[in-house]
Design an enzyme around this catalytic site. Structure first.
Site, PDB file in Angstrom:
ATOM      1  N   SER A   9      -7.186  11.126  12.685  1.00 50.92           N
ATOM      2  CA  SER A   9      -7.344   9.904  11.898  1.00 50.92           C
ATOM      3  C   SER A   9      -8.560   9.131  12.372  1.00 50.92           C
ATOM      4  O   SER A   9      -8.628   8.724  13.543  1.00 50.92           O
ATOM      5  CB  SER A   9      -6.103   9.033  12.023  1.00 50.92           C
ATOM      6  OG  SER A   9      -6.325   7.774  11.430  1.00 50.92           O
ATOM      7  N   HIS A  33      -8.226  12.652   8.365  1.00 51.75           N
ATOM      8  CA  HIS A  33      -7.263  11.722   7.785  1.00 51.75           C
ATOM      9  C   HIS A  33      -7.930  10.358   7.693  1.00 51.75           C
ATOM     10  O   HIS A  33      -8.388   9.804   8.703  1.00 51.75           O
ATOM     11  CB  HIS A  33      -6.013  11.647   8.662  1.00 51.75           C
ATOM     12  CG  HIS A  33      -4.895  10.870   8.039  1.00 51.75           C
ATOM     13  ND1 HIS A  33      -4.047  11.412   7.106  1.00 51.75           N
ATOM     14  CD2 HIS A  33      -4.494   9.589   8.209  1.00 51.75           C
ATOM     15  CE1 HIS A  33      -3.156  10.503   6.739  1.00 51.75           C
ATOM     16  NE2 HIS A  33      -3.416   9.373   7.388  1.00 51.75           N
ATOM     17  N   ASP A  35      -7.459   6.513   6.458  1.00 49.50           N
ATOM     18  CA  ASP A  35      -6.504   5.476   6.068  1.00 49.50           C
ATOM     19  C   ASP A  35      -7.214   4.390   5.270  1.00 49.50           C
ATOM     20  O   ASP A  35      -8.123   3.720   5.773  1.00 49.50           O
ATOM     21  CB  ASP A  35      -5.860   4.850   7.302  1.00 49.50           C
ATOM     22  CG  ASP A  35      -4.900   5.800   7.994  1.00 49.50           C
ATOM     23  OD1 ASP A  35      -4.025   6.347   7.304  1.00 49.50           O
ATOM     24  OD2 ASP A  35      -5.029   5.998   9.218  1.00 49.50           O
ATOM     25  N   MET A  37      -6.454   0.941   3.591  1.00 54.35           N
ATOM     26  CA  MET A  37      -5.461  -0.131   3.581  1.00 54.35           C
ATOM     27  C   MET A  37      -6.026  -1.356   2.875  1.00 54.35           C
ATOM     28  O   MET A  37      -7.215  -1.668   3.018  1.00 54.35           O
ATOM     29  CB  MET A  37      -5.071  -0.499   5.005  1.00 54.35           C
ATOM     30  CG  MET A  37      -4.611   0.661   5.861  1.00 54.35           C
ATOM     31  SD  MET A  37      -4.176   0.110   7.529  1.00 54.35           S
ATOM     32  CE  MET A  37      -4.048   1.677   8.388  1.00 54.35           C
ATOM     33  N   HIS A  66      -5.154   8.612   2.843  1.00 55.25           N
ATOM     34  CA  HIS A  66      -3.824   8.001   2.835  1.00 55.25           C
ATOM     35  C   HIS A  66      -3.958   6.587   2.293  1.00 55.25           C
ATOM     36  O   HIS A  66      -4.514   5.703   2.953  1.00 55.25           O
ATOM     37  CB  HIS A  66      -3.272   8.011   4.264  1.00 55.25           C
ATOM     38  CG  HIS A  66      -1.918   7.413   4.400  1.00 55.25           C
ATOM     39  ND1 HIS A  66      -1.352   7.162   5.631  1.00 55.25           N
ATOM     40  CD2 HIS A  66      -0.995   7.014   3.482  1.00 55.25           C
ATOM     41  CE1 HIS A  66      -0.158   6.622   5.459  1.00 55.25           C
ATOM     42  NE2 HIS A  66       0.075   6.526   4.159  1.00 55.25           N
ATOM     43  N   MET A  68      -2.687   3.259   1.543  1.00 56.70           N
ATOM     44  CA  MET A  68      -1.688   2.229   1.817  1.00 56.70           C
ATOM     45  C   MET A  68      -2.090   0.983   1.041  1.00 56.70           C
ATOM     46  O   MET A  68      -2.524  -0.019   1.604  1.00 56.70           O
ATOM     47  CB  MET A  68      -1.596   1.987   3.321  1.00 56.70           C
ATOM     48  CG  MET A  68      -0.900   3.123   4.052  1.00 56.70           C
ATOM     49  SD  MET A  68      -1.007   2.996   5.846  1.00 56.70           S
ATOM     50  CE  MET A  68      -2.500   3.953   6.134  1.00 56.70           C
ATOM     51  N   MET A 137       5.992   8.896   7.688  1.00 55.60           N
ATOM     52  CA  MET A 137       5.407   7.991   8.671  1.00 55.60           C
ATOM     53  C   MET A 137       6.322   7.911   9.893  1.00 55.60           C
ATOM     54  O   MET A 137       7.522   7.666   9.770  1.00 55.60           O
ATOM     55  CB  MET A 137       5.228   6.594   8.074  1.00 55.60           C
ATOM     56  CG  MET A 137       4.167   6.497   6.989  1.00 55.60           C
ATOM     57  SD  MET A 137       2.510   6.956   7.565  1.00 55.60           S
ATOM     58  CE  MET A 137       2.236   5.746   8.876  1.00 55.60           C
ATOM     59  N   ASP A 175       2.688  11.272  10.588  1.00 57.74           N
ATOM     60  CA  ASP A 175       1.591  10.376  10.925  1.00 57.74           C
ATOM     61  C   ASP A 175       2.117   9.201  11.734  1.00 57.74           C
ATOM     62  O   ASP A 175       2.945   8.431  11.254  1.00 57.74           O
ATOM     63  CB  ASP A 175       0.945   9.879   9.622  1.00 57.74           C
ATOM     64  CG  ASP A 175      -0.196   8.902   9.841  1.00 57.74           C
ATOM     65  OD1 ASP A 175      -0.564   8.666  11.001  1.00 57.74           O
ATOM     66  OD2 ASP A 175      -0.720   8.390   8.839  1.00 57.74           O
TER      67      ASP A 175
END
Length: 218
Positions: A9, A33, A35, A37, A66, A68, A137, A175
């Protein structure tokens, strides 16, 4: 047969030297990966399209994005254009991911669906044939560096049994707090895509950290 895939990540990487951090592990990992957000679904803001596009110029690794966010579907086209390979949305936002899958597939993206630690696996069980990845998660989403929650492993086991019973090749990703120390436990539970942030990018030797993870299931 399950294939172990390591997905470091970049949330834990050195953003001042992001390209170099990625290059250091690029030859021994399977994907990055990323993220994304929004500060609404989770109480944190991270990166957007410019960073993803910049990373795409320096690596051919698949980008496991990912999302979010509360409105992930609105960003699918921009993500595809920036260089994303795969997008995962949350069951807590999209109880039925079918519209996401339809749009993403048309854009050339594969799709996964994620559940938070409190969400039962039954929330995503009906969609195992529609997506390519199920993400469990193992920390509360939003921030890196948290402690692994072993209590989620029965959910991984449930999903692995479901996927295998239907003869599917769906990846099961985990994760949060993943490290060489718990790699074997999460693999035995049924996960095959392991997201590791601090354990890789904050390690003194990121390459050695990845190799320890691989050796743990050898």
């Amino acid at each position: 047969m399950r294939e172990l895939k390591i997905a470091p990540s970049i949330l834990a990487a050195d953003f001042a030297n992001l390209g170099a951090s990625v290059a250091e592990v690029a030859n021994i990992v399977d994907m990055l990966h990323i993220d994304v957000m929004d500060g609404h679904f989770v109480p944190n803001l991270t990166i957007g399209m410019p960073v993803i596009a910049a990373l795409r110029r320096v690596t051919d690794l698949p980008f496991d994005c990912h999302l979010m966010t509360t409105n992930a579907i609105e960003y699918l086209a921009a993500l595809a254009e920036a260089g994303a390979t795969h997008v995962t949305v949350h069951a807590e936002v999209y109880q039925d991911p079918t519209p996401v899958v339809a749009i993403a597939t048309e854009l050339g993206l594969t799709v996964g669906i994620a559940i938070n630690p409190i969400t039962p696996p039954e929330a995503i069980a009906p969609f195992v044939e529609d997506v390519t990845m199920l993400l469990v998660m193992s920390v509360e989403p939003g921030f890196g560096g948290q402690t692994f929650m072993e209590a989620v492993l029965p959910k991984v086991e449930t999903l692995r049994k479901l996927v295998d019973s239907q003869g599917l090749g769906t990846d099961i990703e985990i994760d949060g707090g993943i490290s060489p120390a718990n790699t074997r436990r999460v693999w035995d539970a049924g996960a095959n895509v392991l997201v590791a942030g601090s354990a890789v990018f904050a390690a003194d030797d990121p390459v050695a950290a990845v190799m320890k993870m691989r050796a743990a299931i050898a």
